[in-house]
Design an enzyme around this catalytic site. Structure first.
Site, PDB file in Angstrom:
ATOM      1  N   ARG A 255       0.847  -1.195   0.000  1.00  0.00           N
ATOM      2  CA  ARG A 255       0.000   0.000   0.000  1.00  0.00           C
ATOM      3  C   ARG A 255       0.882   1.244   0.000  1.00  0.00           C
ATOM      4  NH1 ARG A 255       0.406   1.158   5.433  1.00  0.00           N
ATOM      5  NH2 ARG A 255       0.325  -0.584   6.889  1.00  0.00           N
TER       6      ARG A 255
ATOM      7  N   HIS B  98      -1.716   2.869   6.798  1.00  0.00           N
ATOM      8  CA  HIS B  98      -2.781   1.911   7.078  1.00  0.00           C
ATOM      9  C   HIS B  98      -4.130   2.607   6.982  1.00  0.00           C
ATOM     10  CE1 HIS B  98      -5.177  -1.221   8.875  1.00  0.00           C
ATOM     11  NE2 HIS B  98      -5.556  -0.400   9.840  1.00  0.00           N
TER      12      HIS B  98
ATOM     13  N   TYR C 252       6.571   3.210  11.369  1.00  0.00           N
ATOM     14  CA  TYR C 252       7.024   1.823  11.334  1.00  0.00           C
ATOM     15  C   TYR C 252       7.724   1.459  10.024  1.00  0.00           C
ATOM     16  CZ  TYR C 252       2.497   1.801   9.021  1.00  0.00           C
ATOM     17  OH  TYR C 252       1.435   2.116   8.202  1.00  0.00           O
TER      18      TYR C 252
END
Length: 336
Positions: free
Chosen positions: A242, A246, A254
């Site tokens: 992606r 998120h 991260y």
């Protein structure tokens, strides 16, 4: 599968669907940032080849179940762009009358049984649909899309086990975008790939490059044809990525900026597909430009339609939410 083996009409359909998803998702990012889309938004940009590669093999009467990152699945399955955008903006003309929002878009008329905010929540629904198809003696299939994190959920294991035992016509498509929200895949599981889990249930497990729409198309074609023949389910793991966080607003601490940039530069599924179509002389740059202009216009029209649509009437808040007694059915009411 070589690009020459697929009719040009199908190739252009695949390209248009991928580009529609990308342009629509970019617009959704803008509208969310402007505070025009309520709730959470999880964008599908970067993963377009998975939905389109699979959906290019489905018939209108086949069904799918989706995830919280479901805009791409909805568009690829043939859902109305106007209805989707009206749903994103919470309007009465939305696919779910403005009550589902980004994470719960559905359209039964096109075989989209619904996106799902519960991780792995759509897997049992797809298995149930596949069971219905088998009992009815029809050659329809169901496809369940889910992420790598969902492959650790109970629904995943129970769903695949039942589908394998009963040889149901269902395809399990794991969109492994390498992160379970913020947890890298390497820290989720000790196995090298989700596809390996197919062995535990005695079904084929196939890993494919999720950024290559033709590769996805090929493995999905084999799995879907196998299901139609009554030979049971297949687990497909599409390795993808992606391009957004998120969720919109995710600080993404991260993963590094360099990692994201590498994927965008080297593994953009739309750019890879464009290059292949151009190198084989299937399309010209002028044709691709014309397609893009057409799609941008369609997205703009869908957004305008949504913005001009009415809000739901507050009196309708309980409509289409709770089931009601119907002839021939017994409805239990538990004491409060």
């Amino acid at each position: 599968m070589s690009v020459e083996e697929i009719p040009k009409e199908k190739l252009l359909w695949m390209y248009e669907k991928m580009l529609t998803i990308r342009i629509s998702e970019e617009k959704a990012a803008e509208y969310f940032a402007a505070g025009k889309i309520p709730g959470f938004v999880h964008l599908y940009a970067g993963e377009e080849a998975v939905a389109v590669g699979v959906m290019a093999n489905l018939r209108p009467d086949d069904v799918i179940t989706s995830t919280h990152r479901g805009h791409g699945h909805f568009i690829a399955k043939g859902g109305s762009l106007k209805a989707m955008w009206a749903e994103l903006l919470g309007r009465k003309t939305g696919a779910c009358k403005g009550k589902g929002g980004s994470m719960h878009i559905a359209d039964l008329d096109v075989g989209e049984l619904g996106a799902n905010g519960i991780v792995g929540g759509g897997i049992p629904h797809a298995v149930g649909a596949a069971l219905a198809f088998k009992l009815a003696g029809v050659d329809r299939v169901a496809v369940s899309f889910f992420g790598d994190g969902a492959s650790n959920q109970q629904n995943f294991h129970e769903g695949i086990n039942l589908a394998a035992i009963w040889k149901l016509p269902v395809i399990f498509v794991c969109e492994n975008n390498l992160y379970q929200i913020s947890l890298p895949y390497s820290k989720q599981q000790t196995i090298k790939s989700v596809a390996e889990r197919g062995k535990a249930y005695g079904i084929p497990g196939v890993e494919v490059d999720g950024q290559d729409v033709l590769a996805v198309y090929e493995v999905a074609k084999e799995a879907i044809e196998r299901a139609r023949r009554g030979e049971g389910p297949t687990l497909i793991e599409a390795r993808t990525y992606r391009f957004k966080g998120h969720f919109e607003g995710d600080p993404q601490i991260y993963r590094s900026k360099e990692e994201i940039e590498w994927w965008v530069k080297n593994k953009d599924p739309i750019k890879l597909f464009e290059d292949k179509l151009l190198s084989k002389g299937i399309v010209t740059k002028e044709e691709l430009k014309s397609i893009e202009e057409k799609i941008r216009k369609l997205v703009d029209e869908a957004v305008k339609y949504a913005e001009e649509s009415p809000w739901p009437d507050p009196k309708e808040v309980l409509e289409d939410v709770y089931s009601t007694p119907t002839k021939g059915w017994l409805v239990w009411r538990w004491p409060i």
